[in-house]
Design a protein around this motif. Structure first.
Motif, PDB file in Angstrom:
ATOM      1  N   GLY A   1       1.096  -1.384  -0.010  1.00 32.76           N
ATOM      2  CA  GLY A   1       0.248   0.053  -0.074  1.00 32.76           C
ATOM      3  C   GLY A   1       0.723   1.076   0.429  1.00 32.76           C
ATOM      4  O   GLY A   1       0.206   2.423  -1.048  1.00 32.76           O
ATOM      5  N   VAL A   2       1.703   1.085   0.711  1.00 35.11           N
ATOM      6  CA  VAL A   2       2.680   2.718   0.596  1.00 35.11           C
ATOM      7  C   VAL A   2       3.536   2.828  -0.487  1.00 35.11           C
ATOM      8  O   VAL A   2       3.175   4.081  -1.374  1.00 35.11           O
ATOM      9  CB  VAL A   2       3.769   2.762   2.145  1.00 35.11           C
ATOM     10  N   VAL A   3       4.174   1.506  -0.825  1.00 35.11           N
ATOM     11  CA  VAL A   3       5.131   1.734  -2.418  1.00 35.11           C
ATOM     12  C   VAL A   3       3.766   2.214  -3.215  1.00 35.11           C
ATOM     13  O   VAL A   3       4.035   3.231  -3.782  1.00 35.11           O
ATOM     14  CB  VAL A   3       5.092   0.135  -2.347  1.00 35.11           C
ATOM     15  N   SER A   4       2.328   1.563  -3.304  1.00 36.91           N
ATOM     16  CA  SER A   4       2.140   2.070  -3.725  1.00 36.91           C
ATOM     17  C   SER A   4       1.248   3.660  -3.844  1.00 36.91           C
ATOM     18  O   SER A   4       1.202   4.527  -5.032  1.00 36.91           O
ATOM     19  CB  SER A   4       0.302   1.080  -4.018  1.00 36.91           C
ATOM     20  N   MET A   5       0.966   3.814  -2.801  1.00 32.81           N
ATOM     21  CA  MET A   5       1.039   5.387  -2.352  1.00 32.81           C
ATOM     22  C   MET A   5       2.060   6.078  -2.745  1.00 32.81           C
ATOM     23  O   MET A   5       1.967   7.514  -3.797  1.00 32.81           O
ATOM     24  CB  MET A   5       1.026   5.991  -1.244  1.00 32.81           C
ATOM     25  N   ILE A   6       3.463   5.443  -2.741  1.00 30.47           N
ATOM     26  CA  ILE A   6       4.593   6.522  -3.270  1.00 30.47           C
ATOM     27  C   ILE A   6       4.975   6.899  -4.872  1.00 30.47           C
ATOM     28  O   ILE A   6       4.926   7.911  -5.365  1.00 30.47           O
ATOM     29  CB  ILE A   6       5.970   6.082  -2.551  1.00 30.47           C
ATOM     30  N   VAL A   7       4.662   5.833  -5.120  1.00 29.63           N
ATOM     31  CA  VAL A   7       5.115   5.529  -6.404  1.00 29.63           C
ATOM     32  C   VAL A   7       3.744   5.962  -7.792  1.00 29.63           C
ATOM     33  O   VAL A   7       3.989   7.067  -8.646  1.00 29.63           O
ATOM     34  CB  VAL A   7       4.837   4.177  -6.991  1.00 29.63           C
ATOM     35  N   GLY A   8       2.512   5.700  -7.738  1.00 30.88           N
ATOM     36  CA  GLY A   8       1.813   5.934  -7.990  1.00 30.88           C
ATOM     37  C   GLY A   8       1.847   7.639  -8.050  1.00 30.88           C
ATOM     38  O   GLY A   8       1.423   8.394  -9.078  1.00 30.88           O
TER      39      GLY A   8
END
Lengths: 115, 496
Positions: free
Chosen positions: B277-284
């Motif tokens: 979830g956190v990786v998606s938040m940042i990358v997106g």
């Protein structure tokens, strides 16, 4: 056990085709191979060596002393085949239209969307 | 009678197929009316559930008893999802009445649209894993056909990509289903939950969980599996983009994932969900800043916001689930609004590259500019709007579970969100009007009305937190998820 492992290997071969191949039709065939692998696994789960057809006599009594294969995976695989047919049909239809527009089946040359 | 949620759209689709010579306006009106009936039915379902203390309503298809037949289950979470699905799809259908003017064969569009909604309703109602899988596949196929509806090269390309990713993901899910069946000899969710509790083989359950996670992460476009989403969302017709971004990733991805992981398998995957979830938040969020296309920017923003929801679910606390579901509602409303706005802008100007706009459209399209401002500020989390409350709750839930680092990241990404939406508005709406846009008009009323309704919903959705409302809408839904595998026991008892 061996047959289950072979199913997984077949699944991985299909996945390999989807990930590595550049030709659209080969990718569709890869999806097809993955589908066969999963359907085969389902059938094998319900299979029992030496067992008969899953018929039940009148009044829902199971025939005494006769072992049967599990009927549910067969019903599920039937539905699964229909879904897979639709998926492959729509992918082939898209592939035909893509060929009309781009003039190639090479996925690396079909790159109008970027970013 | 909960099967009507599936029956009404499918019957309407058949009717439209039969009477496809009808005037194009009426096709859209019939579609919206059918979905409106569904929405009313969803509210009736909620009031009925509230009457009996949110005991699930169970319907046996064909009257077959539990392990044999297929069960439809409507509990708090299902009712919440049903309201969301039918609300957004009805609004998108109303919008399509005018927007689809440019296209030929409109009846095919509305038939596919209804099938898409039916598949969403079926997927959230189903109490049987394989049945759910069938509905998910039905949704994937209709969505692919809708994405490629205009048959422009980009649309075909993105639909093909979506089909490849979607069906590969579905096959991972199917493999998981096969192994679940091999282990428990049943596919009824409640029954599977009970038998896994009785006899837990940790190694096998973990393997099944991984298969489901790969499948549903691809469907919900969590970061390492997100490649199909920006293409699909930016090439589809705008109302379809709104449906994809507002509902598809949430129902076919997040709902199915959480239902199976938390309620059926009872696996502890909170670390995985939080990390992804956190990786998606940042990358997106970071990728969205660099986008040049108006819809592609919104699509990357969807990846980022899905990361928020996944992260909130990963906290695995009652407040986390509550905040995640609330953010799901806010994001569905606001992001649909943004996609409809971008559709209205493209309808008026036929332009979609941000740099070519030159700003100033606010003077020509005042109402569209106001609604889109409300929507984007809701996603970025500005105080009185709905998105602020849900993001605040996510941060509070993270702090309560002691995840201070993650909470900080959530706040920072919120600022990134604000920055790219300001950029979006600066390029399109703010500033001086260039010569070339001197003769464009405000969108027609049929397109404005859905946007105004969605903007109002964005503005007032904070009221969902009021005690009387939240205890009937969000809390029961969160309780179902935090209740975990208790779901199985409850449903089996009711289905006897």
């Amino acid at each position: 056990m061996t047959e289950y492992i072979l199913c997984f290997i077949l699944f991985c071969i299909g996945l390999y085709a989807v990930v590595i191949k550049r030709h659209i039709i080969k990718i569709i065939i890869g999806i097809g191979i993955m589908e066969y692998a999963v359907n085969l696994l389902f059938i094998l789960i319900g299979y029992k060596h030496g067992a008969g057809f899953p018929f039940i006599e009148e009044n829902m009594k199971v025939m005494a002393g006769v072992s049967m294969v599990d009927p549910l995976p067969q019903a599920i695989v039937m539905i699964s085949i229909i879904i897979n047919l639709t998926v492959v049909a729509i992918m082939v239809a898209l592939a035909v239209r893509i060929y009309e527009k781009y003039g190639t089946f090479d996925i690396t040359k079909i790159k109008r969307l970027k970013g | 009678m909960i099967f009507i949620f599936v029956i009404i759209p499918i019957l309407t689709a058949i009717l439209l197929t039969l009477f496809n010579k009808l005037d194009r306006r009426w096709l859209g009106v019939v579609t919206s009316a059918a979905l409106g009936v569904n929405l009313v039915a969803a509210f009736i379902l909620i009031s009925k559930l509230a009457g009996n203390g949110f005991q699930p309503v169970v319907y046996k298809l064909g009257g077959w008893t539990v392990p044999m037949g297929i069960l439809l289950v409507a509990d708090g979470l299902t009712a919440f999802m049903l309201v969301l699905i039918n609300l957004i799809s009805m609004i998108c259908a109303v919008y399509s009445i005018k927007y689809m003017d440019k296209f030929l064969d409109e009846w095919k569009y509305f038939v596919l649209f209804l099938m898409l909604t039916a598949s969403f309703n079926g997927a959230v109602l189903s109490g049987d894993i394989f049945n759910m899988f069938v509905f998910i596949e039905m949704g994937t196929i209709s969505a692919a056909a809708l994405i490629a509806f205009d048959t422009a090269p980009e649309e075909l390309e993105s639909a093909f990509r979506y089909m490849i990713f979607g069906s590969a993901a579905a096959l991972f899910v199917m493999l998981g289903i096969a192994l679940t069946y091999a282990y428990t000899s049943t596919l009824n969710m409640a029954d599977v939950a009970v038998s896994i509790v009785l006899n837990k083989n940790v190694a096998l359950i973990s393997f099944i969980t991984v298969l489901f996670i790969i499948g549903f992460f691809t469907k919900s476009a969590v970061v390492p599996f997100h490649f199909w989403l920006p293409d699909a969302h930016s090439s589809a017709p705008s109302p379809v983009s709104a449906m994809l971004s507002g509902i598809l990733v949430k129902v076919l991805g997040l709902y199915a994932l959480t239902r199976i992981i938390f309620n059926v398998l009872g696996a502890d995957v909170s670390a995985v969900l939080m990390a992804f979830g956190v990786v998606s938040m940042i990358v997106g969020g970071l990728l969205a800043v660099y986008q040049k296309d108006i819809k592609r920017l919104l699509a990357y923003s969807t990846i980022s916001q899905v990361g928020y929801i996944l992260f909130a679910f990963g906290l695995n606390t009652q407040l986390g689930f509550f905040a995640g579901l609330f953010h799901m509602f806010n994001h569905a409303v606001a992001k649909s609004l943004m996609f409809l706005t971008s559709g209205a802008v493209m309808y008026a100007t036929d332009e979609r590259i941000l740099d070519n706009f030159g700003g100033g459209l606010r003077k020509k399209m005042p109402l569209t500019s106001i609604t889109s401002f409300i929507g984007s500020m809701s996603i970025s989390g500005l105080p009185p709007l709905g998105g602020f409350w849900s993001k605040l709750l996510i941060v509070i839930a993270a702090v309560q579970s002691g995840k201070y680092g993650y909470a900080l990241i959530a706040v920072v990404v919120s600022i990134i969100t604000l920055s790219y939406f300001i950029k979006w508005h600066k390029e399109i709406f703010f500033g001086e009007l260039p010569e070339k846009w001197s003769n464009i008009k405000e969108s027609p009323l049929v397109m404005l009305l859905p946007m105004i309704i969605l903007a109002l919903l964005c503005a007032v959705s904070g009221f969902l937190l009021l005690p009387g409302i939240s205890s009937n809408f969000l809390e029961p839904a969160a309780k179902v998820l935090s209740g975990g595998v208790e779901y199985g026991k409850t449903v089996l008892e009711l289905a006897k």
